[in-house]
Design an enzyme around this catalytic site. Structure first.
Site, short mmCIF file in Angstrom:
data_model
loop_
_atom_site.label_atom_id
_atom_site.label_comp_id
_atom_site.label_asym_id
_atom_site.label_seq_id
_atom_site.Cartn_x
_atom_site.Cartn_y
_atom_site.Cartn_z
CD GLU A 56 -7.79 5.85 127.62
OE1 GLU A 56 -8.13 5.97 128.81
OE2 GLU A 56 -8.62 5.81 126.69
CG ASP A 227 -14.11 8.05 128.85
OD1 ASP A 227 -13.69 9.08 129.43
OD2 ASP A 227 -14.17 7.94 127.62
P1 NAD Z 1 -17.57 15.99 122.51
O1 NAD Z 1 -16.57 16.90 123.15
O2 NAD Z 1 -17.71 16.00 121.03
O3 NAD Z 1 -19.03 16.29 123.14
C1 NAD Z 1 -19.25 16.43 124.52
C2 NAD Z 1 -20.40 17.40 124.74
O4 NAD Z 1 -20.68 17.48 126.15
C3 NAD Z 1 -20.10 18.83 124.27
O5 NAD Z 1 -21.04 19.25 123.32
C4 NAD Z 1 -20.16 19.65 125.57
O6 NAD Z 1 -20.67 20.96 125.37
C5 NAD Z 1 -21.10 18.80 126.43
N1 NAD Z 1 -21.01 19.06 127.87
C6 NAD Z 1 -19.88 19.18 128.64
N2 NAD Z 1 -20.22 19.39 129.93
C7 NAD Z 1 -21.58 19.38 129.96
C8 NAD Z 1 -22.52 19.52 131.02
N3 NAD Z 1 -22.15 19.74 132.28
N4 NAD Z 1 -23.86 19.44 130.72
C9 NAD Z 1 -24.27 19.23 129.43
N5 NAD Z 1 -23.41 19.10 128.39
C10 NAD Z 1 -22.08 19.16 128.66
O7 NAD Z 1 -17.21 14.54 123.03
P2 NAD Z 1 -17.71 13.13 122.44
O8 NAD Z 1 -16.76 12.61 121.43
O9 NAD Z 1 -19.15 13.20 122.10
O10 NAD Z 1 -17.52 12.23 123.73
C11 NAD Z 1 -18.34 12.41 124.88
C12 NAD Z 1 -17.74 11.65 126.03
O11 NAD Z 1 -17.85 10.24 125.77
C13 NAD Z 1 -16.25 11.93 126.24
O12 NAD Z 1 -16.02 12.10 127.62
C14 NAD Z 1 -15.56 10.69 125.72
O13 NAD Z 1 -14.34 10.46 126.37
C15 NAD Z 1 -16.60 9.63 126.05
N6 NAD Z 1 -16.52 8.44 125.23
C16 NAD Z 1 -16.80 7.26 125.85
C17 NAD Z 1 -16.78 6.10 125.14
C18 NAD Z 1 -17.13 4.80 125.81
O14 NAD Z 1 -16.89 3.74 125.25
N7 NAD Z 1 -17.72 4.84 126.98
C19 NAD Z 1 -16.43 6.10 123.77
C20 NAD Z 1 -16.20 7.32 123.15
C21 NAD Z 1 -16.24 8.49 123.90
#
Ligand code: NAD
Length: 343
Positions: A56, A227
């Site tokens: 993006e 997101d």
């Molecule tokens: P990451 O992959 O490092 O961590 C995600 C975690 O979620 C993993 O440890 C995984 O095991 C866990 N997980 C997946 N499915 C699960 C479930 N059903 N129950 C419990 N745990 C579960 O990712 P990250 O960098 O920490 O990002 C997390 C999310 O936040 C991503 O989807 C990312 O796109 C989003 N994000 C949003 C913003 C925002 O501004 N809103 C900014 C950055 C990241």
């Protein structure tokens, strides 16, 4: 020359200043920009979706400074040894279009997402909130925890992740920093007694991390993981239980939890709450939901803050990013002078 903060310098700066102090200071920049929200150019981010994930571009401008972030979201990356989210960002002068500041934004995005969550929670969570449930303990999670301690004084966490190693990692990172962390046995167990629920999971599906039976009166939900289209965390019935707050509605309706709801589903853009143009929390029992997707103005604020904070330090380098011929019409002169004659 363009000022450049690479990964090495970003990490040095964050370590020297401290992530919690940075988040606290960044909230000030975010609030300044949210208060002048109407002055910014705003557009939903430009997304390229593939079965691997999404790439993006997130542009905005306040008509003095232009900014954009490049960011990816690839939930299957960690299983292949890559991170889910990586990013870099740029600020440029509007008057001549020259880029002035370039920075790594993988670390900076985690800080700005956490600072944004905390800015919002400071207005929407109950002031007496003391316990946060965190579902998903990957890359963003420690930053979220630090932000909620900096802004709301929350230092007790109940955590749940489907990956036990991710929970052990969070305990290893946060307990030495003074957090009281309980590992739960499920999402339902994690939310028991919580005043704030943060969901930050990554899965490119319409997942149901939180169902309505787990949501009690007075709770603030900080839903940051859903997101992009087809990637949500909350059961749609949760959205009907309280009031939903968003960053920029045209983007959130496509990418956020509310993509599950009709196009006219009522939401409040948070800048209106900050500017006292719309109510935030109105009662102790109210359920408040921040449907966070991440918006360009937040990256602009984070870049602006990083640019100002490294001023006068050795946490940046000046790089030669833009060709700058003495005669602005003689770009060829730069390369022509180097061409071997007659070759
Ligand atoms: P990451 O992959 O490092 O961590 C995600 C975690 O979620 C993993 O440890 C995984 O095991 C866990 N997980 C997946 N499915 C699960 C479930 N059903 N129950 C419990 N745990 C579960 O990712 P990250 O960098 O920490 O990002 C997390 C999310 O936040 C991503 O989807 C990312 O796109 C989003 N994000 C949003 C913003 C925002 O501004 N809103 C900014 C950055 C990241």
């Amino acid at each position: 020359m363009t000022r450049f903060v690479d990964v090495h310098n970003m990490v040095r700066w964050v370590a020297a200043r401290g992530p919690e102090a940075i988040i606290a200071e960044m909230i000030g920049y975010l609030e300044d920009d949210y208060r002048r929200w109407e002055r910014f150019d705003k557009t939903p981010r430009v997304a390229s979706h593939t079965p691997y994930g999404v790439i993006e571009l997130m542009p905005t401008s306040d008509h003095e400074t232009y900014g954009f972030k490049y960011v990816n979201g690839h939930p299957s990356n960690p299983s292949r040894g890559f991170q889910t989210v990586t990013a870099f960002g740029v600020l440029a002068n509007v008057h001549n279009g020259y880029p002035t500041f370039l920075a790594e934004m993988t670390v900076l995005t985690a800080l700005r997402t956490a600072a944004t969550s905390a800015m919002v929670a400071r207005k929407l969570a109950r002031p007496d909130a003391r316990l946060m449930a965190m579902i998903g303990t990957g890359s963003q999670s420690e930053f979220q925890a630090l932000a909620f301690r900096a802004a709301l004084g929350i230092s007790s966490l109940r955590i749940w992740d489907t990956d036990p190693a991710a929970m052990t990692k969070l305990v290893r990172n946060l307990v030495p920093l003074g957090f009281d962390v309980t590992i739960a046995s499920s999402a339902a167990d994690a939310v028991l007694g919580a005043d704030v629920i943060t969901t930050c999971t990554a899965d490119k599906t319409e997942a149901t991390i939180l169902t309505a039976d787990l949501v009690v009166p007075g709770v603030h939900i900080n839903a940051i993981g859903g997101d992009c289209p087809g990637k949500t965390e909350l059961d749609s019935t949760v959205l009907g239980l309280g009031d939903v707050f968003v960053e920029y509605a045209p983007q959130t309706r496509v990418e956020g939890e509310i993509q599950q709801m009709p196009a006219d589903f009522a939401v409040t853009e948070f800048w209106q709450v900050l500017g006292n143009q719309a109510p935030g929390r109105t009662s102790t029992a109210q359920i408040t939901i921040f449907d966070s997707v991440g918006f360009a103005i937040e990256d602009f604020s984070a870049l602006r803050y990083a640019r100002d904070a490294v001023e006068g330090t050795d946490f940046y380098a000046d790089i030669d990013l833009v060709a700058n011929p003495e005669d602005p019409k003689n770009l060829f002169g730069l390369v022509g002078a180097l061409s071997p004659v007659g070759s």
